[in-house]
Motif scaffolding. Sequence first.
Motif, PDB file in Angstrom:
ATOM      1  N   ASN A 290     -41.809 -15.025   2.153  1.00 33.89           N
ATOM      2  CA  ASN A 290     -42.884 -14.322   2.296  1.00 33.89           C
ATOM      3  C   ASN A 290     -43.635 -14.187   0.765  1.00 33.89           C
ATOM      4  O   ASN A 290     -44.798 -14.039   0.577  1.00 33.89           O
ATOM      5  CB  ASN A 290     -42.446 -12.883   2.681  1.00 33.89           C
ATOM      6  CG  ASN A 290     -42.338 -12.946   4.088  1.00 33.89           C
ATOM      7  OD1 ASN A 290     -42.886 -13.758   4.978  1.00 33.89           O
ATOM      8  ND2 ASN A 290     -41.473 -11.766   4.585  1.00 33.89           N
ATOM      9  N   VAL A 291     -42.743 -14.266  -0.234  1.00 35.53           N
ATOM     10  CA  VAL A 291     -43.442 -14.101  -1.483  1.00 35.53           C
ATOM     11  C   VAL A 291     -43.961 -15.727  -1.952  1.00 35.53           C
ATOM     12  O   VAL A 291     -45.107 -15.577  -2.686  1.00 35.53           O
ATOM     13  CB  VAL A 291     -42.242 -13.858  -2.659  1.00 35.53           C
ATOM     14  CG1 VAL A 291     -41.489 -15.077  -3.247  1.00 35.53           C
ATOM     15  CG2 VAL A 291     -42.611 -13.297  -3.723  1.00 35.53           C
TER      16      VAL A 291
ATOM     17  N   LEU B 164     -47.815 -15.426  -0.912  1.00 37.39           N
ATOM     18  CA  LEU B 164     -48.749 -14.484  -1.577  1.00 37.39           C
ATOM     19  C   LEU B 164     -49.605 -15.211  -2.490  1.00 37.39           C
ATOM     20  O   LEU B 164     -49.345 -16.507  -3.027  1.00 37.39           O
ATOM     21  CB  LEU B 164     -47.905 -13.501  -2.487  1.00 37.39           C
ATOM     22  CG  LEU B 164     -47.121 -12.492  -1.571  1.00 37.39           C
ATOM     23  CD1 LEU B 164     -46.124 -11.705  -2.828  1.00 37.39           C
ATOM     24  CD2 LEU B 164     -47.732 -11.831  -0.777  1.00 37.39           C
TER      25      LEU B 164
ATOM     26  N   SER C 261     -42.509 -10.244  -8.777  1.00 39.73           N
ATOM     27  CA  SER C 261     -41.678 -10.970  -7.693  1.00 39.73           C
ATOM     28  C   SER C 261     -41.973 -12.467  -7.420  1.00 39.73           C
ATOM     29  O   SER C 261     -41.081 -13.163  -7.203  1.00 39.73           O
ATOM     30  CB  SER C 261     -41.671 -10.370  -6.362  1.00 39.73           C
ATOM     31  OG  SER C 261     -41.696  -8.969  -6.334  1.00 39.73           O
ATOM     32  N   ARG C 262     -42.912 -12.806  -7.891  1.00 36.08           N
ATOM     33  CA  ARG C 262     -43.601 -14.152  -7.891  1.00 36.08           C
ATOM     34  C   ARG C 262     -42.883 -14.972  -8.921  1.00 36.08           C
ATOM     35  O   ARG C 262     -42.824 -16.298  -8.742  1.00 36.08           O
ATOM     36  CB  ARG C 262     -45.028 -14.382  -8.174  1.00 36.08           C
ATOM     37  CG  ARG C 262     -45.741 -13.705  -6.921  1.00 36.08           C
ATOM     38  CD  ARG C 262     -47.226 -13.654  -7.414  1.00 36.08           C
ATOM     39  NE  ARG C 262     -48.109 -13.341  -6.554  1.00 36.08           N
ATOM     40  CZ  ARG C 262     -48.502 -12.091  -5.859  1.00 36.08           C
ATOM     41  NH1 ARG C 262     -47.753 -11.031  -6.187  1.00 36.08           N
ATOM     42  NH2 ARG C 262     -49.434 -11.971  -5.054  1.00 36.08           N
TER      43      ARG C 262
ATOM     44  N   LYS D 121     -43.209  -8.409   6.785  1.00 34.77           N
ATOM     45  CA  LYS D 121     -43.283  -7.386   5.650  1.00 34.77           C
ATOM     46  C   LYS D 121     -42.344  -6.975   4.607  1.00 34.77           C
ATOM     47  O   LYS D 121     -42.319  -6.147   3.860  1.00 34.77           O
ATOM     48  CB  LYS D 121     -43.560  -6.198   6.254  1.00 34.77           C
ATOM     49  CG  LYS D 121     -45.025  -6.041   7.246  1.00 34.77           C
ATOM     50  CD  LYS D 121     -45.057  -4.681   7.744  1.00 34.77           C
ATOM     51  CE  LYS D 121     -46.326  -4.753   8.823  1.00 34.77           C
ATOM     52  NZ  LYS D 121     -46.568  -3.389   9.655  1.00 34.77           N
TER      53      LYS D 121
ATOM     54  N   TYR E  31     -46.078  -6.805  -5.967  1.00 32.68           N
ATOM     55  CA  TYR E  31     -45.212  -7.932  -6.039  1.00 32.68           C
ATOM     56  C   TYR E  31     -45.405  -9.124  -6.927  1.00 32.68           C
ATOM     57  O   TYR E  31     -45.134 -10.047  -7.007  1.00 32.68           O
ATOM     58  CB  TYR E  31     -45.023  -8.543  -4.748  1.00 32.68           C
ATOM     59  CG  TYR E  31     -44.765  -7.443  -3.593  1.00 32.68           C
ATOM     60  CD1 TYR E  31     -43.507  -7.002  -3.490  1.00 32.68           C
ATOM     61  CD2 TYR E  31     -45.714  -7.230  -2.596  1.00 32.68           C
ATOM     62  CE1 TYR E  31     -43.178  -5.858  -2.453  1.00 32.68           C
ATOM     63  CE2 TYR E  31     -45.570  -6.247  -1.785  1.00 32.68           C
ATOM     64  CZ  TYR E  31     -44.215  -5.687  -1.539  1.00 32.68           C
ATOM     65  OH  TYR E  31     -44.051  -4.647  -0.645  1.00 32.68           O
TER      66      TYR E  31
ATOM     67  N   ASP F 292     -42.355  -3.709   3.135  1.00 35.81           N
ATOM     68  CA  ASP F 292     -43.527  -3.047   2.848  1.00 35.81           C
ATOM     69  C   ASP F 292     -44.185  -2.055   3.892  1.00 35.81           C
ATOM     70  O   ASP F 292     -44.327  -2.269   4.986  1.00 35.81           O
ATOM     71  CB  ASP F 292     -44.762  -4.184   2.841  1.00 35.81           C
ATOM     72  CG  ASP F 292     -45.908  -3.907   2.139  1.00 35.81           C
ATOM     73  OD1 ASP F 292     -46.832  -3.264   2.752  1.00 35.81           O
ATOM     74  OD2 ASP F 292     -46.203  -4.085   0.931  1.00 35.81           O
TER      75      ASP F 292
ATOM     76  N   TYR G  81     -34.455  -5.916  -2.163  1.00 38.61           N
ATOM     77  CA  TYR G  81     -35.369  -6.349  -1.170  1.00 38.61           C
ATOM     78  C   TYR G  81     -35.990  -4.978  -0.614  1.00 38.61           C
ATOM     79  O   TYR G  81     -35.324  -3.917  -0.617  1.00 38.61           O
ATOM     80  CB  TYR G  81     -34.486  -6.808  -0.042  1.00 38.61           C
ATOM     81  CG  TYR G  81     -34.030  -8.101  -0.658  1.00 38.61           C
ATOM     82  CD1 TYR G  81     -34.577  -9.542  -0.698  1.00 38.61           C
ATOM     83  CD2 TYR G  81     -32.601  -8.354  -1.074  1.00 38.61           C
ATOM     84  CE1 TYR G  81     -34.318 -10.667  -1.176  1.00 38.61           C
ATOM     85  CE2 TYR G  81     -31.985  -9.297  -1.615  1.00 38.61           C
ATOM     86  CZ  TYR G  81     -33.000 -10.482  -1.932  1.00 38.61           C
ATOM     87  OH  TYR G  81     -32.381 -11.803  -2.325  1.00 38.61           O
TER      88      TYR G  81
ATOM     89  N   PHE H  63     -40.185  -8.286   1.368  1.00 40.32           N
ATOM     90  CA  PHE H  63     -40.378  -8.920   0.062  1.00 40.32           C
ATOM     91  C   PHE H  63     -39.410  -8.606  -0.930  1.00 40.32           C
ATOM     92  O   PHE H  63     -38.780  -7.619  -0.906  1.00 40.32           O
ATOM     93  CB  PHE H  63     -42.008  -8.433  -0.545  1.00 40.32           C
ATOM     94  CG  PHE H  63     -42.801  -9.076   0.141  1.00 40.32           C
ATOM     95  CD1 PHE H  63     -43.768 -10.375   0.280  1.00 40.32           C
ATOM     96  CD2 PHE H  63     -43.545  -8.089   1.220  1.00 40.32           C
ATOM     97  CE1 PHE H  63     -44.632 -10.725   0.831  1.00 40.32           C
ATOM     98  CE2 PHE H  63     -44.584  -8.406   1.842  1.00 40.32           C
ATOM     99  CZ  PHE H  63     -45.247  -9.762   1.772  1.00 40.32           C
TER     100      PHE H  63
ATOM    101  N   ALA I  70     -37.585 -12.925   2.433  1.00 36.25           N
ATOM    102  CA  ALA I  70     -38.497 -12.368   1.553  1.00 36.25           C
ATOM    103  C   ALA I  70     -38.756 -13.517   0.734  1.00 36.25           C
ATOM    104  O   ALA I  70     -40.011 -13.386   0.205  1.00 36.25           O
ATOM    105  CB  ALA I  70     -37.452 -11.612   0.860  1.00 36.25           C
TER     106      ALA I  70
END
Length: 265
Positions: free
Chosen positions: A152-153, A156, A182-183, A86, A179, A122, A119, A88, A149
């Motif tokens: 995890n991204v 997505l 964030s990508r 969780k 997010y 979630d 950071y 990100f 983080a």
Amino acid sequence: MELREFRKEIENKLQRDGWIFSYNHKEATLRIEDVTIKKGVTVSLKPLLAKWERNEFDSIDEVIRYVEVGLQSMKQQVILKGNEKKIFPVIRATSFPTETKEGQKLIYEVHTAETRVYYALDLGESYTLIDESLLADSDFTAAKLKEIALFNVRSLPQPLKEDVVAGNTFYFLRAKDGYDASRILDQSLLEKMASRIKGQLAVAIPHQDVLIFADIVNDSGYDVLAQVALQFFGQGRVPVTALPFLYENGELEPTFILAQRKPKN
């Protein structure tokens, strides 16, 4: 509706026992704080008022929900250990605070001249930014936090909507998960987009809930990108930067585009 009236409308809808309001006239931000936990949520009013003026009347309901969920999540016990999936990264402007209202230093690093990476853990309908005390309780290092983080991204989804304007192709990523911007930290996504374009790859993150790629093949493309980035910047709940980036040799470089004209089509 004037900004003062808009603020009063929101305050009236957010009247709760134990909640207090403070307004920053210079920044046009409203802070709602729960006195029992001494934590709060800060809302930027100008983007919300702009939505209202465009007849997007759900903007007030949106901020009410945002505040309610945010303050409720702050009452939850926050633990990083065991919640690694969780965690990100989130993109913020360099003007974003580097510590919490309670004086705890947030974990962040420089991303570009315009942006930083923070950071977040979630919490479902919201997230909390990770500070030094939370990191210390987890036994994670800052490097390990970053590694988790970024992993995890990359996991997505990457839904893209395509639009062609004046011969230039624009791709909009809006997964509505908090997010989207964030990508931009997913290097494999940037390389994938670089491989599919015909001209110059430009990228924009005007606010946290959108990521824009542009395949610029003529001068009109730069004009369109500048206008789109500025428009989105004014609409976002959490603005990041109106300056687009050019992507070359694996690097993002902020670029100022002086739009000369609006494309006819």
